[in-house]
Design an enzyme around this catalytic site. Structure first.
Site, PDB file in Angstrom:
ATOM      1  N   TYR A   3       0.972  -1.190  -0.062  1.00 17.53           N
ATOM      2  CA  TYR A   3       0.024   0.113  -0.032  1.00 17.53           C
ATOM      3  C   TYR A   3       1.010   1.348  -0.103  1.00 17.53           C
ATOM      4  O   TYR A   3       1.477   1.582   1.013  1.00 17.53           O
ATOM      5  CB  TYR A   3      -0.899  -0.056   1.068  1.00 17.53           C
ATOM      6  CG  TYR A   3      -1.743   1.170   1.418  1.00 17.53           C
ATOM      7  CD1 TYR A   3      -2.036   2.078   0.463  1.00 17.53           C
ATOM      8  CD2 TYR A   3      -2.540   1.290   2.609  1.00 17.53           C
ATOM      9  CE1 TYR A   3      -3.008   3.231   0.603  1.00 17.53           C
ATOM     10  CE2 TYR A   3      -3.370   2.331   2.901  1.00 17.53           C
ATOM     11  CZ  TYR A   3      -3.773   3.105   1.549  1.00 17.53           C
ATOM     12  OH  TYR A   3      -4.526   4.275   1.755  1.00 17.53           O
ATOM     13  N   LYS A  29      -1.651  -1.249  -3.946  1.00 19.24           N
ATOM     14  CA  LYS A  29      -2.499  -0.079  -4.038  1.00 19.24           C
ATOM     15  C   LYS A  29      -1.554   1.128  -4.131  1.00 19.24           C
ATOM     16  O   LYS A  29      -0.934   1.414  -3.119  1.00 19.24           O
ATOM     17  CB  LYS A  29      -3.424   0.091  -2.965  1.00 19.24           C
ATOM     18  CG  LYS A  29      -4.243   1.320  -2.774  1.00 19.24           C
ATOM     19  CD  LYS A  29      -5.192   1.501  -1.563  1.00 19.24           C
ATOM     20  CE  LYS A  29      -6.321   2.477  -1.741  1.00 19.24           C
ATOM     21  NZ  LYS A  29      -6.976   2.939  -0.358  1.00 19.24           N
TER      22      LYS A  29
END
Length: 301
Positions: free
Chosen positions: A132, A161
């Site tokens: 992330y 992400k």
């Protein structure tokens, strides 16, 4: 296949503890709206307000209540490395698709330290892992070269992400990951079309909390190669992007807008972000009304 994953809001009671019954209403709203997956305890979910044990209980609740009706991803990042490992392994046991881990924040990390962190984490957990990347919150951004090196050394790192203001960063990561099993999601709603044209897989976008049906239609049209409709739906998402900048913690505003849309939940957010100016809410509501009116006109054509 492209997807929309909702980084879901967390509903709190008056003591800032998860309200399980209210969170069920959010889950049902999102599943009915047609999202492909839910990221539990991401940034939109205000994960910093929960203890490790509260996170464990909440992840278990989500797994049990959704009961495989939707894909689940677990936000397990913590400032304590051992807590991150424990939460990630617990999520794997509960049936989550993968853990999504933000890099350590507060202390600055160079690329060597980022590699060491994710490499050790991947080797310490039994499930699959998403990186992330959110430089606005961590102060660092993982480079495409570091991602490539991590993929070469860890088969259970399967995606990212990428919450970056410059979408070409995601494009460069996709190019470096071409020879690996790898899934790249944009972390910003307005980068969906850029993401999929770069070899990515869709978006983990917070606006899907409020308008899951618009996101559902955007993703469906992209998968069906209906490019005209994809552009029209993406345009509506773009028009909602100012909602993110109307208040310092958009999670509270999003909760208020979900109530406006008929989801019966508390709008309490974590301290000190539990108030919003009335004028801001009215402006947000008016913007949402205009976009939904356009969407309704679109689907009636």
């Amino acid at each position: 296949m492209y997807k929309i994953i909702t980084p879901v809001i967390t509903i709190f009671d008056e003591n800032e503890k998860p309200d399980y019954e209210a969170n069920k209403k959010v889950i049902d709203f999102l599943i009915k709206g047609g999202v492909d997956g839910i990221l539990v305890l991401g940034s939109t979910g205000e994960f910093t307000g929960l203890t490790k044990d509260e996170k464990k209980d909440f992840l278990k609740f989500y797994a049990e209540y959704t009961n495989k009706r939707v894909e689940l991803y677990a936000g397990t990042g913590s400032m304590n490395f051992n807590d991150t490992v424990e939460l990630s392994n617990g999520a794997s046991d509960m049936g989550y698709v993968a853990s999504m881990v933000i890099g350590p924040y507060y202390y600055g990390l160079d690329q060597e330290k980022l590699f060491i962190f994710y490499d050790k984490l991947a080797k310490s957990i039994k499930g699959e892992l998403y990186i992330y990347n959110f430089p606005a919150r961590t102060g660092h951004s993982i480079s495409p070269e570091t991602v490539k090196k991590l993929l070469e050394n860890n088969k259970n790192i399967i995606g990212i992400k990428d919450s970056v203001s410059e979408p070409n960063h995601t494009n460069l990561i996709c190019l470096k990951a071409e020879t690996h099993k790898f899934i790249a999601y944009s972390g910003f709603d307005d980068q969906f079309l850029y993401n999929i044209s770069s070899g990515g897989n869709g978006c983990i976008g917070g606006l899907s909390n409020i308008v899951p049906e618009i996101w559902r239609d955007l993703v469906k049209s992209a998968n069906n190669k209906d490019f005209d409709k994809s552009i029209r739906m993406s345009y509506l998402i773009h028009k909602l992007m100012p909602l993110y900048d109307m208040d310092s913690n958009f999670s509270l505003l999003f909760k208020k807008l979900m109530v406006y849309r008929g989801v019966d939940i508390s709008t309490k957010a974590i301290f000190p972000f539990n108030q919003v100016n009335d004028e801001i809410y009215i402006n947000a509501k008016n913007l949402l009304d205009k976009v939904i009116e356009e969407y309704d006109s679109e689907i009636k054509q």
